[in-house]
Design a protein around this motif. Structure first.
Motif, PDB file in Angstrom:
ATOM      1  N   UNK A 159       0.596  -0.922   0.172  1.00  0.00           N
ATOM      2  CA  UNK A 159       0.005   0.121  -0.462  1.00  0.00           C
ATOM      3  C   UNK A 159       0.921   1.104   0.305  1.00  0.00           C
ATOM      4  N   UNK A 162     -10.223   7.106 -13.821  1.00  0.00           N
ATOM      5  CA  UNK A 162     -11.173   6.639 -12.689  1.00  0.00           C
ATOM      6  C   UNK A 162     -12.682   7.223 -12.180  1.00  0.00           C
ATOM      7  N   UNK A 204     -15.747   5.318 -10.988  1.00  0.00           N
ATOM      8  CA  UNK A 204     -15.673   5.989 -10.043  1.00  0.00           C
ATOM      9  C   UNK A 204     -16.124   4.785  -8.695  1.00  0.00           C
ATOM     10  N   UNK A 205     -17.475   4.217  -9.680  1.00  0.00           N
ATOM     11  CA  UNK A 205     -17.977   3.384  -7.696  1.00  0.00           C
ATOM     12  C   UNK A 205     -17.036   1.869  -7.974  1.00  0.00           C
ATOM     13  N   UNK A 262     -14.350   3.266  -5.815  1.00  0.00           N
ATOM     14  CA  UNK A 262     -14.115   3.941  -4.081  1.00  0.00           C
ATOM     15  C   UNK A 262     -13.981   2.279  -3.477  1.00  0.00           C
ATOM     16  N   UNK A 309     -12.950   0.011  -4.157  1.00  0.00           N
ATOM     17  CA  UNK A 309     -11.312  -0.715  -3.936  1.00  0.00           C
ATOM     18  C   UNK A 309     -10.630  -0.527  -2.856  1.00  0.00           C
ATOM     19  N   UNK A 310     -11.170   1.172  -2.480  1.00  0.00           N
ATOM     20  CA  UNK A 310     -10.610   1.152  -0.840  1.00  0.00           C
ATOM     21  C   UNK A 310     -10.879   0.348  -0.164  1.00  0.00           C
ATOM     22  N   UNK A 311     -13.022  -0.034  -0.123  1.00  0.00           N
ATOM     23  CA  UNK A 311     -13.769  -0.395   1.058  1.00  0.00           C
ATOM     24  C   UNK A 311     -12.959  -1.955   1.350  1.00  0.00           C
ATOM     25  N   UNK A 341     -10.006  -3.057  -0.363  1.00  0.00           N
ATOM     26  CA  UNK A 341      -8.823  -3.115   0.879  1.00  0.00           C
ATOM     27  C   UNK A 341      -9.000  -3.373   1.602  1.00  0.00           C
ATOM     28  N   UNK A 342     -10.109  -2.887   2.804  1.00  0.00           N
ATOM     29  CA  UNK A 342     -10.193  -2.087   4.302  1.00  0.00           C
ATOM     30  C   UNK A 342     -10.444  -3.654   4.804  1.00  0.00           C
ATOM     31  N   UNK A 366      -8.084  -6.783   4.076  1.00  0.00           N
ATOM     32  CA  UNK A 366      -6.893  -6.717   5.206  1.00  0.00           C
ATOM     33  C   UNK A 366      -7.130  -7.461   6.740  1.00  0.00           C
ATOM     34  N   UNK A 367      -8.651  -6.714   7.501  1.00  0.00           N
ATOM     35  CA  UNK A 367      -9.283  -7.354   8.283  1.00  0.00           C
ATOM     36  C   UNK A 367      -9.063  -8.509   7.630  1.00  0.00           C
ATOM     37  N   UNK A 426      -6.674  -2.336 -10.245  1.00  0.00           N
ATOM     38  CA  UNK A 426      -5.462  -1.249 -10.877  1.00  0.00           C
ATOM     39  C   UNK A 426      -5.646  -1.723 -12.248  1.00  0.00           C
TER      40      UNK A 426
END
Ligand code: HEM
Lengths: 407, 470
Positions: A80, A102, A106-107, A110, A112-114, A116-117, A120-121, A156
């Motif tokens: 990251x 992007x 766009x959906x 965005x 991608x971020x959630x 990824x979280x 990772x969790x 990505x």
């Protein structure tokens, strides 16, 4: 309106603060480290899962699974942060392409971020559970987590690939002339490219295992048998993995549109070529060569990949009249000095201190006491930060006073 | 100028891209400030552990560190780029402007960020594995490096509000942009508040510790640090208000203070009382109190703070030269940037915007609704939701659900055209475009009214247009 002119108009009106080629080199160079950790992480995660389900099959699988779980855990953090640099530098010179791509998805950007979280969790959940005699069901966390990471890689990839297909943008944004502002689709995926890049995860973890076996040579709690197991496993994964990657690389090579002429470029064929050579070298020399040598060569292959990706991008965009190197320049020297001095001073001394401590401490059992050079490095690390912050404030206050009070 | 460098538009129904950004932003601020603040708490505690030979303090640091790894470093490090992605898709030209002014600053921050990520693993996992002095140096360098990331990002954030003088516009120099008028005030607010957050999270971590003496000792050390931080933050906040531009003050007085002031005072009161109480009686620190207090700070303190900063910046997204709707608002001679408002007034968005389908470039009776919707998305949706009843400054609601096209058009032709509202961009459009937007808003309002009466979906009332309906 012609898309080439549009792209040139979409460039940021402020121009770039140093010669564009500098950003190009930095974008390509820093991406090597990003993708290296992507590969190591995905490969380690895959192996951690495989070894987890194979725990009953032999004495070392459990230890291997636990070790690879930790590698992947740290790997995600690093991929990251190491992704941030190319993200930054790429959008300095390819802002029209990157932003449009992007926005059009766009959906997903965005999402991608959630994801990824979430991924990772889930990996952390697996990591906490993955001890000796762990329950079988926790493997599900790991599988879900890896699936999310693979999806993130796909996002990505789509963002990178859509960016170099500008003549399709309008048809994606307004299919049939009706505007769609939902950003809800991934519009273009080039499977050979995606699969090839992702496939390098297998050889990456294979070569890493060979180096891993060498790194722990000084630790008596990692037995010679376990290290020999790791080394052989590394070879067993790396050699066929490299061969498969070479095949996929060739597929990508043949997939470029004829008009680009990329399929005929010898440079592009160097990638599958190198992968095959590395496969042969690993098969023959995995016992004799030091593990670190394999990692070094692997990094070289990734550098070639990074360079080739840039050639591909340039080749796709040039016919539209978009040339990164002719971006308007408004040189800004003070901030350039800020970056390079921080990179050398803080990156070198502070980063160097941490890495030296981690590397040394990992190789001893019990407490590690810093030798005088490392201890001095530690003092220098604190000192360079104190100086840096001091300069930051003195310099800043002077400018602030000039602008806020005297102007 | 025959074309503007505008991007396609991404529209999120109901909450708008602004709230998407706000939500990611708040999570990030909470996670990152806590981690920077905690780094200093570690350094203080560890100095004491080293000096007074109290190695047991390291157990607390380790516990807190592991908590941070998960809480701050996973969430913080992903939401960091996350904000970036969110602004990218919401305001591509806004983020582009920042990147092109501050790329080297961001790059320097990235160096720190990388060092910090390696550092947090080293800090946590090397406790007890290396000699104490080497670890102390590690922790202090980690604290300073963490703070440096804040020093660097705050300059960029406060430039988004405004440069505060004419210098940057003339020189285009990053120095003048970065050390802007409200930089130090803003930095002070964040530096103080990070200590409060870190102290409260520290209570959460301490709450579960078995060793009572250690637990109480730690709480007694954290509480005063949090209090001093909080006091400093409040003082700097009042100073910060003095460094704001006129448009921000208007916004603040008219809209923000009435709705947020009470909550902010409540946050200060609750946080101070809690810290004082814990200082006096450490035994009251329990997880079931610390977690709600922290959540309260995040939701009633940080969320309004982030929303306020976003609102006060209005009508701009960056440096008072890029409007929220991505139009360049003024000349910046230092960077050869030229304002676009007049060109739009003369030629219209439909002609100049590269991402308008050809069939919508001229307004006709058939496409008026569709053009109006597209124009509203381009020109208004960065700050306003287009859905009736939506929480993000709903446009239909702002017009009180009026279905009177002339009344709506009069607003567009009057205050909006002349830039008479300090917190809104000057949006000066040719007559056909005004007509299309007014028609669109009136139709949406008519649909909403009919909907409350009979649940008719908008599409049934809106005039059908576009190939998809043919
Ligand atoms: C699990 C998470 C991730 C995976 C699996 C992943 C994987 C990849 C892959 C496969 C590519 C190459 C795409 C292609 O060339 O076709 C790529 C490129 C890239 N990634 Fe990541 N990535 C991840 C997270 C991130 C994050 C968090 C960032 C930023 C903070 C990032 C920044 C980038 C950038 C800037 C590029 C290059 C884009 C370009 O040059 O156009 N990645 N990544």
């Amino acid at each position: 309106m012609d898309i080439g002119t549009i792209m040139n108009t979409m460039r940021d009106p402020a121009g770039v603060p140093a010669v564009p080629q500098l950003f190009q080199v930095l974008a390509v160079g820093t991406w090597v480290f990003h993708i290296a950790f992507v590969h190591l992480t995905l490969g380690a995660a895959g192996l951690a899962i495989y070894a987890f389900y194979k725990r009953e099959a032999g004495p070392y699988w459990e230890q291997m699974s636990i070790a690879m779980t930790k590698v992947a855990k740290v790997g995600v953090s690093l991929l990251i942060v190491l992704g941030v640099a190319p993200l930054l530098f790429t959008q300095v010179i390819y802002d029209p392409q990157w932003y449009t791509s992007n926005v059009l998805s766009a959906g997903w950007a965005i999402g991608f971020i959630f994801t990824l979280i979430a991924g990772y969790c889930l990996w952390f959940a697996f990591y906490w559970g993955n001890h000796e005699g762990a329950k079988r069901y926790i493997g599900v966390y790991a599988v879900l987590s890896l699936a999310l990471f693979i999806l993130d890689g796909l996002i990505m990839h789509a963002l990178a690939y859509q960016a170099i297909l500008p003549d399709r943008w309008m048809e994606w944004y307004a299919p049939g002339g009706v505007v769609d502002t939902s950003g809800s689709k991934l519009h273009a995926i080039e499977w050979p490219r995606y699969l090839f890049i992702m496939s390098l995860s297998a050889p990456a973890v294979g070569l890493y295992l060979i180096a891993y076996a060498d790194y722990f040579a000084t630790r008596s709690d990692k037995t010679p048998e376990y290290r020999a197991f790791a080394r052989l496993l590394g070879r067993t994964i790396a050699v066929p993995g490299l061969a498969v990657s070479a095949l996929l690389a060739s597929w990508w090579q043949l997939d470029h549109p004829a008009a680009t002429g990329l399929s005929e470029q010898p440079l592009g064929w160097l990638l599958p070529g190198f992968l095959l050579v590395l496969a042969g070298l690993t098969a023959a020399g995995y016992q004799r060569l030091h593990g670190y040598a394999f990692l070094g060569i692997g990094l070289g292959v990734l550098a070639l990949l990074a360079f080739w990706r840039e050639v591909v991008r340039i080749t796709y965009l040039t016919p539209f009249g978009y040339i990164a190197s002719d971006y308007k320049v408004h040189a800004d020297w003070p901030s350039l000095v800020l970056f390079f001095s921080t990179l050398a001073g803080v990156g070198g001394l502070v980063g160097g201190y941490y890495l030296a401590l981690l590397y040394r401490a990992g190789r001893v059992q019990g407490t590690y006491t810093a030798e005088p050079p490392i201890a001095r490095l530690g003092t220098a690390a604190v000192a360079v930060l104190v100086v840096w912050i001091g300069v930051f404030f003195v310099y800043g206050v002077a400018i602030w006073i000039r602008n806020a009070l005297l102007a | 100028m025959d074309m503007l460098g505008m991007y396609p538009t991404f529209y999120v129904p109901y909450i708008g891209t602004a709230w998407v950004m706000g939500i990611i932003g708040v999570i990030h601020v909470v996670a990152s400030h806590t981690s920077v603040g905690a780094a200093f708490l570690f350094a203080l505690l560890e100095t004491k552990a080293y000096r007074d030979n109290q190695p047991q303090l390291m157990t607390f640091i380790k516990r807190y560190g592991v908590f941070l790894l998960v809480f701050s470093y996973i969430i913080g490090s992903i939401t960091g780029p996350g904000i970036w992605y969110a602004i990218t898709v919401a305001s591509p030209r806004g983020v582009g402007g920042l990147i092109h002014n501050f790329v080297w600053v961001w790059a320097a921050e990235w160096v720190y960020f990388t060092v910090e990520v390696i550092g947090v693993y080293a800090l946590v996992y090397l406790i007890g594995k290396i000699d104490p002095l080497s670890h102390l140096k590690l922790t202090w360098s980690f604290a300073l490096a963490s703070w440096a990331t804040m020093l660097l990002i705050v300059g960029i954030l406060s430039f988004m509000m405004w440069p505060g003088s004419e210098s940057w516009y003339m020189t285009g120099s990053t120095n003048d942009a970065f050390y802007n008028l409200n930089f130090f005030a803003h930095l002070g607010v964040r530096t103080g508040s990070m200590l409060v957050m870190a102290a409260v999270v520290g209570f959460m971590v301490a709450a579960g510790m078995k060793d009572r003496e250690l637990k109480h000792g730690v709480i007694r050390m954290l509480a005063p640090v949090g209090l001093v931080g909080g006091l400093f933050s409040v003082m700097m906040f009042f100073y910060y208000l003095q460094t704001l531009p006129e448009n921000a003050r208007v916004m603040l007085k008219a809209h923000l203070l009435p709705s947020y002031a009470a909550g902010m005072m409540a946050v200060v009161a609750v946080a101070s009382l809690y810290l004082i109480a814990a200082w006096a009686r450490p035994q009251i620190v329990r997880l079931w109190i610390a977690v709600p207090v922290f959540t309260f700070i995040a939701v009633v303190g940080v969320w309004p703070e982030e929303r306020m900063r976003e609102s006060m910046r209005k009508p701009y997204v960056a440096g008072q030269y890029i409007y929220g709707n991505q139009v360049i608002a003024r000349d910046v001679p230092g960077k050869e940037i030229v304002a676009e408002v007049e060109t739009i007034a003369e030629k219209g968005l439909l002609k100049l915007h590269p991402f308008v389908p050809d069939r919508l470039r001229t307004v006709t009776d058939e496409n008026r609704y569709e053009v109006g919707e597209l124009l509203a998305k381009i020109a208004c949706s960065n700050c306003h939701s287009l859905d009736p009843g939506a929480p993000l400054r709903s446009i239909p609601d702002k017009f009180r659900r009026s279905t009177d096209e002339d009344l709506i058009a009069a607003f567009l032709r009057g205050p909006l055209k002349h830039g008479a509202i300090p917190y809104m961009p000057r949006i000066d459009l040719p007559e056909p475009e005004i007509g299309a937007i007014a028609h669109y808003i009136a139709t949406v309002n008519a649909a909403a009214q009919a909907g409350t009466e009979s649940d008719t979906p908008v599409a049934d009332i809106a005039p059908a247009s576009g190939p998809s309906k043919e």
